[in-house]
Structures are given as structure tokens and as C-alpha cells.
Design an enzyme around this catalytic site. Structure first.
Site, mmCIF file in Angstrom:
data_model
loop_
_atom_site.group_PDB
_atom_site.id
_atom_site.type_symbol
_atom_site.label_atom_id
_atom_site.label_comp_id
_atom_site.label_asym_id
_atom_site.label_seq_id
_atom_site.Cartn_x
_atom_site.Cartn_y
_atom_site.Cartn_z
ATOM 1 N N ASP A 51 0.848 -1.185 0.000
ATOM 2 C CA ASP A 51 0.000 0.000 0.000
ATOM 3 C C ASP A 51 0.888 1.240 0.000
ATOM 4 O OD1 ASP A 51 -2.168 -1.686 0.196
ATOM 5 O OD2 ASP A 51 -2.457 -1.381 2.345
ATOM 6 N N MET A 52 0.382 2.331 -0.542
ATOM 7 C CA MET A 52 1.129 3.589 -0.537
ATOM 8 C C MET A 52 0.488 4.531 0.465
ATOM 9 S SD MET A 52 3.868 4.849 -1.874
ATOM 10 C CE MET A 52 4.162 3.973 -3.414
ATOM 11 N N ARG A 73 -1.507 -1.301 -8.554
ATOM 12 C CA ARG A 73 -2.821 -0.827 -8.117
ATOM 13 C C ARG A 73 -2.821 0.697 -8.238
ATOM 14 N NH1 ARG A 73 -3.284 -1.425 -2.164
ATOM 15 N NH2 ARG A 73 -4.272 -3.472 -2.293
ATOM 16 N N LYS A 100 -6.383 7.214 -6.721
ATOM 17 C CA LYS A 100 -6.252 8.654 -6.921
ATOM 18 C C LYS A 100 -5.313 9.280 -5.894
ATOM 19 C CE LYS A 100 -10.759 9.559 -9.042
ATOM 20 N NZ LYS A 100 -12.037 10.328 -8.945
ATOM 21 N N GLY A 101 -5.395 8.823 -4.643
ATOM 22 C CA GLY A 101 -4.610 9.408 -3.561
ATOM 23 C C GLY A 101 -5.526 10.098 -2.572
ATOM 24 N N ARG A 119 -10.384 6.469 8.082
ATOM 25 C CA ARG A 119 -9.522 6.892 6.971
ATOM 26 C C ARG A 119 -10.221 6.694 5.633
ATOM 27 N NH1 ARG A 119 -5.170 5.597 4.913
ATOM 28 N NH2 ARG A 119 -4.828 3.482 5.680
#
Length: 324
Positions: free
Chosen positions: A144-145, A194, A197-198, A303
Site C-alpha cells: 500500500d502507498m 494498483r 487517486k490518492g 480513513r
């Protein structure tokens, strides 16, 4: 928008609010709509039920922004137990992990050690149960970022895992100005990506902060991922979005450039818009659900709401069972 995101992230990271929410009998049923189980066995049971409906899953153990060695060990152990159990249940192996779950807040060397440990467990379990792993794109540890401060290190970790031949995939946030350069490198290497959008409250200096620009950056990233050259390189795109318009756009670009529907997938959140999810499956799209499990459900749930105010409506519908 950035104020909304900051507020939700602050709630997610507040220990006092988290303890209150986890202890609330009134709010607790809300978590069951978004979480696949309190432990790995329950999550795998949920994943099996979804598999019967042609829906794949990515298991995620709840616990992020961890700053103690004890909690890091707990997170890693939970995933190490889940991986072979998934394989034995006949499920394709796909697990997601936040770097802050597995030690990055203590040291990146610890995070790297744990990521390699989990990725090797995925590879070993896949080798022991090859028939369950036959579906494209194969087994993967999806990184995950998180916020932009760990972007560079997370990508470096992904490349290190791949250099060792381990089954790794990575998340890219299209709203970051640097993301197109990152995607070009990943596409050249045939990555499993993956695309989201952010959702973090980044500054205009490093990210698009206006909705129209964020949407435009996502479409630009889709164009790159679904280019004919990307398909030839072995890229496997996963669209991490609930946005009708972005999914429709990607489907159009993919079809135009000769991509079959089994060469890419859509990834959505478990418990959010199940009716829409069923429709996508009925239309022949490959769908994967991000399936969290564990007890620390509040930070994750809030979140998700923080990603965009529109998610609040989706989550409230899920909480009362509407699921539209």
C-alpha cells in the site's frame, strides 16, 4: 478537501478516540459492515464466500502507523498465519500491507526485513498450492502507498522485492506530480500496479489538490497503464476506485487497446457499494475486494471516510445495510 482529510486522519490516529470507538456497543456493529472478520479464520471464511460469487480478495490486517516493536511483530505474525491458511483454503494469494504496519516508523531496515519475510511466505505457500494460484496475476504481496513522505522508500522496497524474484505489487497515487515518471518505470518492468487517486492531504507543490486535476491525472495514468506497450510488457493494472466515471473510462481505453477483461481488474473496499460490485461481476469484470480483518477497525474505517466526503454516504449506507 484538505481540511476534511486532515480531520479524518487526526481522528484515525487519536488513541483516545480509537479506544472509545472500539469500546462502544452502539458503534461496533458498524465495523462488521467494513471488516471481513476479527481474525484470519473469519476473514478466510468471508473470502471463500466471496470467491463463490467470483470475487477475489486482498487480505489486510488492521493495524497501521505502528511505533512499537511488539505491535509490529503482532502485525507480521498475523499475516504470516493468514498466508498459508489462504492457500490451504484454495484461495489465490493476495495480501496488502502498509509499510507503517511492519516497521517503517521504527526503521526501514526492519520494514524491509519483514516485507521480505511475508513475500517469501507468499511465494512458499503459492508453490505448495499451485492450482489455487492459477488465476492472473498470480500471488502477490501488495505494498500500500501511504503519505508522500514514504513514497520513495516504498517504491525502493518494491523494486528490491522484485529483484529477488519475490511476488510483489505496488500502489501508485495518481495525484502526485511524480507518479507518471514512477508509472513509466513500472510499466517498462511489467509491474502489477494498483492505481488509486490518492487520499492524503498533500500540498499543491507535490500533488494535485483540485478535484478536476485529480480526475485528469487518474485518466492520464490509465492511458499509460492500458497502452498496448504496457500489455506487451506484462503489466497487470488494478483500478483502486469506486468512481463510476473512472471505471467506465478505463474499460473504454482497455477495449480500444486490445486488453481482455481478464488482463486487468477493479479493486474496491469490502462492504462498500455491494450492489454495484455485483453488477461489475455480472458484466464480466474481474473484481477484487480489499478485505480487512482484525480488531483495530476504527482507524481504517475513518480513513476510508477521509479519502473523500462522498465515502461518508457510501459507508453510512453500508452501516444500515443499504449497500447501494
Amino acid at each position: 478537501m484538505r481540511l476534511w482529510q486532515r480531520s479524518m486522519i487526526a481522528l484515525a490516529r487519536s488513541r483516545a478516540v480509537t479506544e472509545f470507538m472500539h469500546g462502544s456497543r452502539v458503534v461496533r456493529p458498524f465495523s462488521r459492515r467494513l471488516v471481513g472478520g476479527g481474525n484470519a479464520a473469519e476473514a478466510i471464511e468471508t473470502a471463500q464466500e466471496l470467491a463463490q460469487r467470483s470475487i477475489a480478495t486482498s487480505l489486510f490486517f488492521l493495524g497501521e502507523y505502528v511505533d512499537s516493536e511488539e505491535l509490529v511483530r503482532e502485525n507480521v505474525e498475523a499475516l504470516l498465519q493468514a498466508v498459508p491458511a489462504m492457500a490451504k483454503a484454495g484461495l489465490p494469494l493476495h495480501v496488502s500491507v502498509d509499510p507503517t504496519q511492519i516497521g517503517s516508523m521504527l526503521s526501514w531496515s526492519l520494514c524491509r526485513e519483514n516485507a521480505f519475510c511475508i513475500a517469501r511466505a507468499v511465494a512458499d505457500a503459492a508453490a505448495a498450492h499451485p492450482l489455487a494460484q492459477a488465476r492472473t496475476p498470480g500471488p502477490a504481496l501488495m505494498l500500500d502507498m501511504e503519505d508522500a513522505s514514504v513514497n520513495r522508500e516504498t517504491l525502493a522496497l518494491y523494486h528490491d522485492l522484485r529483484q529477488e524474484g519475490l511476488p510483489a505489487a505496488v500502489t501508485i497515487q495518481s495525484y502526485l506530480h511524480r507518479s507518471m515518471d514512477d508509472l513509466k518505470e513500472l510499466a517498462a518492468g511489467g509491474a502489477f500496479v494498483r492505481l488509486v487517486k490518492g487520499a492524503f492531504a498533500e500540498s499543491p507543490a507535490i500533488a494535485h489538490t483540485v478535484r478536476s486535476a485529480r480526475d485528469a491525472s487518474y485518466k492520464t495514468a490509465v492511458n499509460l497503464l492500458f497502452a498496448p506497450e504496457s500489455r506487451e510488457n506484462g503489466v497487470y493494472p488494478a483500478l483502486g476506485t469506486h468512481d463510476h466515471a473512472m471505471i467506465a473510462y478505463a474499460a473504454e481505453v482497455a477495449a480500444k487497446n486490445g486488453w481482455r477483461r481478464d488482463q486487468w481488474e477493479i479493486e474496491m473496499l469490502y462492504g462498500v457499494r455491494p450492489a454495484y460490485q455485483r453488477r461489475l461481476v455480472d458484466e464480466g469484470f474481474c473484481l477484487r475486494l480489499y478485505l480487512p480483518f482484525g480488531r483495530s477497525w476504527w482507524p481504517y474505517s475513518i480513513r476510508r471516510i477521509g479519502e473523500t466526503p462522498r465515502n461518508l454516504a457510501f459507508v453510512l449506507r453500508a452501516a444500515v445495510g443499504a449497500g447501494r
